[in-house]
Design a protein around this motif. Structure first.
Motif, PDB file in Angstrom:
ATOM      1  N   ARG A 194      -0.281  15.553   4.207  1.00 26.51           N
ATOM      2  CA  ARG A 194      -1.458  16.381   4.500  1.00 26.51           C
ATOM      3  C   ARG A 194      -2.232  15.922   5.732  1.00 26.51           C
ATOM      4  N   MET A 195      -1.870  14.789   6.314  1.00 25.44           N
ATOM      5  CA  MET A 195      -2.606  14.277   7.471  1.00 25.44           C
ATOM      6  C   MET A 195      -2.446  15.246   8.647  1.00 25.44           C
ATOM      7  N   THR A 196      -3.573  15.714   9.161  1.00 23.75           N
ATOM      8  CA  THR A 196      -3.501  16.732  10.215  1.00 23.75           C
ATOM      9  C   THR A 196      -2.766  16.231  11.457  1.00 23.75           C
ATOM     10  N   GLN A 197      -2.994  14.965  11.799  1.00 26.77           N
ATOM     11  CA  GLN A 197      -2.347  14.481  13.012  1.00 26.77           C
ATOM     12  C   GLN A 197      -0.821  14.519  12.859  1.00 26.77           C
ATOM     13  N   PHE A 198      -0.351  14.147  11.675  1.00 27.83           N
ATOM     14  CA  PHE A 198       1.094  14.184  11.440  1.00 27.83           C
ATOM     15  C   PHE A 198       1.601  15.628  11.496  1.00 27.83           C
ATOM     16  N   LYS A 199       0.847  16.527  10.873  1.00 22.73           N
ATOM     17  CA  LYS A 199       1.283  17.928  10.865  1.00 22.73           C
ATOM     18  C   LYS A 199       1.360  18.473  12.287  1.00 22.73           C
ATOM     19  N   ASP A 200       0.333  18.154  13.085  1.00 25.53           N
ATOM     20  CA  ASP A 200       0.305  18.643  14.470  1.00 25.53           C
ATOM     21  C   ASP A 200       1.465  18.085  15.276  1.00 25.53           C
ATOM     22  N   ARG A 201       1.643  16.774  15.165  1.00 22.07           N
ATOM     23  CA  ARG A 201       2.690  16.136  15.968  1.00 22.07           C
ATOM     24  C   ARG A 201       4.077  16.578  15.537  1.00 22.07           C
TER      25      ARG A 201
ATOM     26  N   LEU B 252       0.832  -1.211   0.000  1.00 21.59           N
ATOM     27  CA  LEU B 252       0.000   0.000   0.000  1.00 21.59           C
ATOM     28  C   LEU B 252       0.866   1.261   0.000  1.00 21.59           C
ATOM     29  N   ASP B 253       2.001   1.199   0.709  1.00 20.20           N
ATOM     30  CA  ASP B 253       2.942   2.333   0.716  1.00 20.20           C
ATOM     31  C   ASP B 253       3.253   2.776  -0.709  1.00 20.20           C
ATOM     32  N   CYS B 254       3.438   1.785  -1.561  1.00 20.91           N
ATOM     33  CA  CYS B 254       3.862   2.079  -2.924  1.00 20.91           C
ATOM     34  C   CYS B 254       2.711   2.561  -3.803  1.00 20.91           C
ATOM     35  N   PHE B 255       1.519   2.549  -3.259  1.00 25.57           N
ATOM     36  CA  PHE B 255       0.367   3.106  -3.983  1.00 25.57           C
ATOM     37  C   PHE B 255      -0.176   4.344  -3.257  1.00 25.57           C
ATOM     38  N   THR B 256       0.682   4.913  -2.430  1.00 30.32           N
ATOM     39  CA  THR B 256       0.311   6.098  -1.653  1.00 30.32           C
ATOM     40  C   THR B 256       1.297   7.196  -1.985  1.00 30.32           C
ATOM     41  N   SER B 257       0.804   8.411  -2.175  1.00 31.92           N
ATOM     42  CA  SER B 257       1.759   9.477  -2.487  1.00 31.92           C
ATOM     43  C   SER B 257       2.253  10.126  -1.202  1.00 31.92           C
ATOM     44  N   PHE B 258       3.464  10.633  -1.276  1.00 31.58           N
ATOM     45  CA  PHE B 258       4.091  11.314  -0.155  1.00 31.58           C
ATOM     46  C   PHE B 258       3.203  12.481   0.313  1.00 31.58           C
TER      47      PHE B 258
ATOM     48  N   GLU C  37      10.821  17.928  13.150  1.00 32.27           N
ATOM     49  CA  GLU C  37      10.972  16.955  12.070  1.00 32.27           C
ATOM     50  C   GLU C  37      12.086  15.925  12.314  1.00 32.27           C
ATOM     51  N   LYS C  38      13.151  16.386  12.974  1.00 28.70           N
ATOM     52  CA  LYS C  38      14.306  15.492  13.164  1.00 28.70           C
ATOM     53  C   LYS C  38      13.970  14.311  14.061  1.00 28.70           C
ATOM     54  N   ARG C  39      13.065  14.533  15.014  1.00 28.40           N
ATOM     55  CA  ARG C  39      12.765  13.467  15.967  1.00 28.40           C
ATOM     56  C   ARG C  39      11.550  12.640  15.567  1.00 28.40           C
ATOM     57  N   ILE C  40      10.945  13.006  14.465  1.00 23.00           N
ATOM     58  CA  ILE C  40       9.771  12.268  13.985  1.00 23.00           C
ATOM     59  C   ILE C  40      10.243  11.039  13.213  1.00 23.00           C
ATOM     60  N   SER C  41       9.673   9.895  13.505  1.00 24.21           N
ATOM     61  CA  SER C  41      10.097   8.712  12.759  1.00 24.21           C
ATOM     62  C   SER C  41       9.287   8.574  11.474  1.00 24.21           C
ATOM     63  N   VAL C  42       9.863   7.859  10.535  1.00 21.56           N
ATOM     64  CA  VAL C  42       9.141   7.568   9.299  1.00 21.56           C
ATOM     65  C   VAL C  42       7.887   6.749   9.650  1.00 21.56           C
ATOM     66  N   GLY C  43       7.995   5.969  10.725  1.00 18.74           N
ATOM     67  CA  GLY C  43       6.850   5.175  11.182  1.00 18.74           C
ATOM     68  C   GLY C  43       5.656   6.043  11.534  1.00 18.74           C
ATOM     69  N   LEU C  44       5.909   7.153  12.200  1.00 20.90           N
ATOM     70  CA  LEU C  44       4.802   8.044  12.548  1.00 20.90           C
ATOM     71  C   LEU C  44       4.211   8.658  11.275  1.00 20.90           C
ATOM     72  N   PHE C  45       5.103   8.940  10.302  1.00 16.33           N
ATOM     73  CA  PHE C  45       4.656   9.524   9.038  1.00 16.33           C
ATOM     74  C   PHE C  45       3.721   8.577   8.292  1.00 16.33           C
ATOM     75  N   ASN C  46       4.124   7.303   8.213  1.00 16.23           N
ATOM     76  CA  ASN C  46       3.303   6.432   7.360  1.00 16.23           C
ATOM     77  C   ASN C  46       2.443   5.413   8.121  1.00 16.23           C
ATOM     78  N   TYR C  47       2.216   5.660   9.418  1.00 16.67           N
ATOM     79  CA  TYR C  47       1.385   4.678  10.105  1.00 16.67           C
ATOM     80  C   TYR C  47      -0.057   4.613   9.597  1.00 16.67           C
ATOM     81  N   PRO C  48      -0.590   5.715   8.976  1.00 18.47           N
ATOM     82  CA  PRO C  48      -1.936   5.544   8.406  1.00 18.47           C
ATOM     83  C   PRO C  48      -1.991   4.415   7.367  1.00 18.47           C
TER      84      PRO C  48
END
Ligand code: AMP
Length: 340
Positions: free
Chosen positions: A113-120, A102-108, A126-137
Motif C-alpha cells: 500500500r505504500m504510495t511511493q512503491f506503487k508509483d515507482r 521487523l520484516d517478519c512482523f510486517t504484512s505484505f 514489476e519485473k524490474r523492481i527489486s524486493v529491496g525497493l519493496f521492503n526498504y521502508p
C-alpha cells in the motif's frame, strides 16, 4: 553514552548536488544540527544499504559515500560536536539484522500500500523492481528504531514510511512490552523542525519549474562543484520578465522571486534589492553571493583529507554499534532468539 532525545538524519550519496538541494534540504539540515546539538543527540548517517534499491554505479559507490560525508563537513555540519555521530549504515550490522526481524512482523499488504512503491513500480514495471525497493521502508524503520530516534526530518515522500515505522514499533511494543521508543508522528515532526513553506529554487532558464539535476541542458542549474565563472554566467543569463519591478511574487514573477530567495539564502538582503528595481543589480548581487559561497565551499571540501573522514566515521560507528546492539539484544531476547 547517555540516551538523550535523538534526532536522526540521513542522505543518500549524491554527487550532483545543486544550490536548490543546498537551500531546500542541506542548509536547513546543517542549521538544525547546529542549533540542536547542545541539547539532543544528533545522528547523521549515510544510508548506503539503501543505495541498491535503485540502479547505482557500484564502481563509484564507496567513493560517493566518502564524498557525501565530506560534503556535510564542508557545509558546516557540526561533526566534531560531542553529541554528534556520523556513520555509515552498512558498517553497523544491526541495521540488517533488525530489518529482517521487523520484516517478519510486517504484512505484505502493508508494504504494497505504500504510495511511493506503487508509483515507482507503475513507472518501471514489476519485473524490474527489486524486493529491496519493496521492503526498504522496513530497513528505514530499523534505521530509526535501533537508536530510539524521536525526531527524523522527512519530506512528504517519506511521511508514509515514517508512519509505518511508528506502526511496527507500536505493534511490537504491544506484543513484547516496551521494546522501542516510538518516533514522533509526522505532524509532531513538522512542529519540531518548523513546518517551513518548503523553498523551491527555480530553474534559471525556465522559472516555471524547479531547479533539478535532471535538467537536460544544465543551463538552468548551478551545481555545488561548478566553477564560479560558470555559475556567474548562468545567473547573469537567468530568465526574468518585462515588469521592471523587483517584487516577491511567484505567480507573476517566478524568476525574480526565486533570485530574491537565493539572495536571502546565501546571506543577502532581498529588501535591499527590492528597493532598487534593477534586475541587473539583483543578478549581480546574487552572482556575487553564490560565487562567494561556492569558492568557500569548494576550498573547504578540497582541504578535508580522507584520514579525517575515516577517523570521524570509525569513532561514530564504534559508538553507534554499542547503542544499536543494545536495542538488537533487547529484541533478540524478546522474540526468543536469546535466553531471556
Ligand atoms: P533530489 O535532488 O530531487 O533527490 O532532492 C534532494 C533534496 O533536495 C530533497 O529534499 C528536495 O526537496 C531538495 N530539492 C531538490 N531540488 C530542489 C530545489 N530546486 N529547491 C529546493 N529544494 C530542492
Amino acid at each position: 553514552m547517555t540516551h538523550t532525545t535523538t534526532i536522526l538524519t540521513g542522505a543518500r550519496a549524491n554527487n550532483d548536488l545543486h544550490i536548490g538541494n543546498y537551500l531546500g534540504a542541506l542548509k536547513p539540515m546543517v542549521d538544525m544540527a547546529n542549533t540542536t546539538a547542545d541539547k539532543y543527540t544528533v545522528q547523521l548517517f549515510v544510508p548506503d544499504l539503501h543505495s541498491f534499491t535503485t540502479e547505482v554505479d557500484h564502481e563509484t559507490l564507496y567513493a560517493m559515500t566518502m564524498r557525501n560525508v565530506k560534503t556535510y563537513i564542508a557545509l558546516g555540519f557540526p561533526v566534531d560536536h560531542p553529541n554528534v555521530y556520523v556513520y555509515r549504515q552498512s558498517f553497523i550490522s544491526a541495521h540488517s539484522e533488525l530489518a529482517w526481524i521487523l520484516d517478519c512482523f510486517t504484512s505484505f499488504g502493508e508494504l504494497q500500500r505504500m504510495t511511493q512503491f506503487k508509483d515507482r513500480s507503475a513507472k518501471i514495471g514489476e519485473k524490474r523492481i527489486s524486493v529491496g525497493l519493496f521492503n526498504y521502508p522496513v530497513l528505514m524503520a530499523a534505521d530509526i528504531l535501533l537508536y530510539g530516534a524521536k525526531y527524523v526530518p522527512v519530506g512528504d515522500d517519506q511521511s508514509q514510511h515514517l508512519e509505518f515505522a511508528r506502526d511496527v514499533a507500536i505493534r511490537m511494543n504491544n506484543k513484547f512490552g516496551n521494546l522501542f521508543t516510538v518516533p514522533a508522528s509526522v505532524s509532531e515532526q513538522h512542529k519540531f523542525f518548523g513546518n517551513k513553506q518548503g523553498l523551491r529554487v527555480r530553474d534559471l532558464v525556465d522559472p516555471s519549474k524547479k531547479m533539478s539535476k535532471s535538467d537536460a541542458t544544465g543551463k538552468g542549474v548551478v551545481f555545488l562543484n561548478e566553477s564560479t565563472v560558470s555559475a556567474r554566467k548562468k545567473i547573469k543569463s537567468a530568465t526574468t520578465d518585462s515588469y521592471s519591478v523587483v517584487s516577491h511574487d511567484y505567480t507573476k514573477q517566478p524568476g525574480i522571486s526565486s533570485l530574491l530567495d537565493v539572495a536571502d539564502g546565501f546571506g543577502g538582503d532581498s529588501k535591499e534589492y527590492i528597493a532598487t528595481h534593477n534586475y541587473g543589480a539583483l543578478k549581480q548581487a546574487v552572482a556575487d553571493k553564490v560565487a562567494g559561497f561556492l569558492a568557500d565551499y569548494q576550498a573547504k571540501l578540497a582541504s578535508i583529507d580522507d584520514r579525517r573522514v575515516e577517523d570521524l566515521l570509525l569513532s561514530g560507528e564504534h559508538a553507534m554499534q554499542l547503542r544499536a546492539n543494545e536495542t538488537l539484544d533487547r529484541v533478540q531476547r524478546a522474540v526468543g532468539l536469546r535466553a531471556r
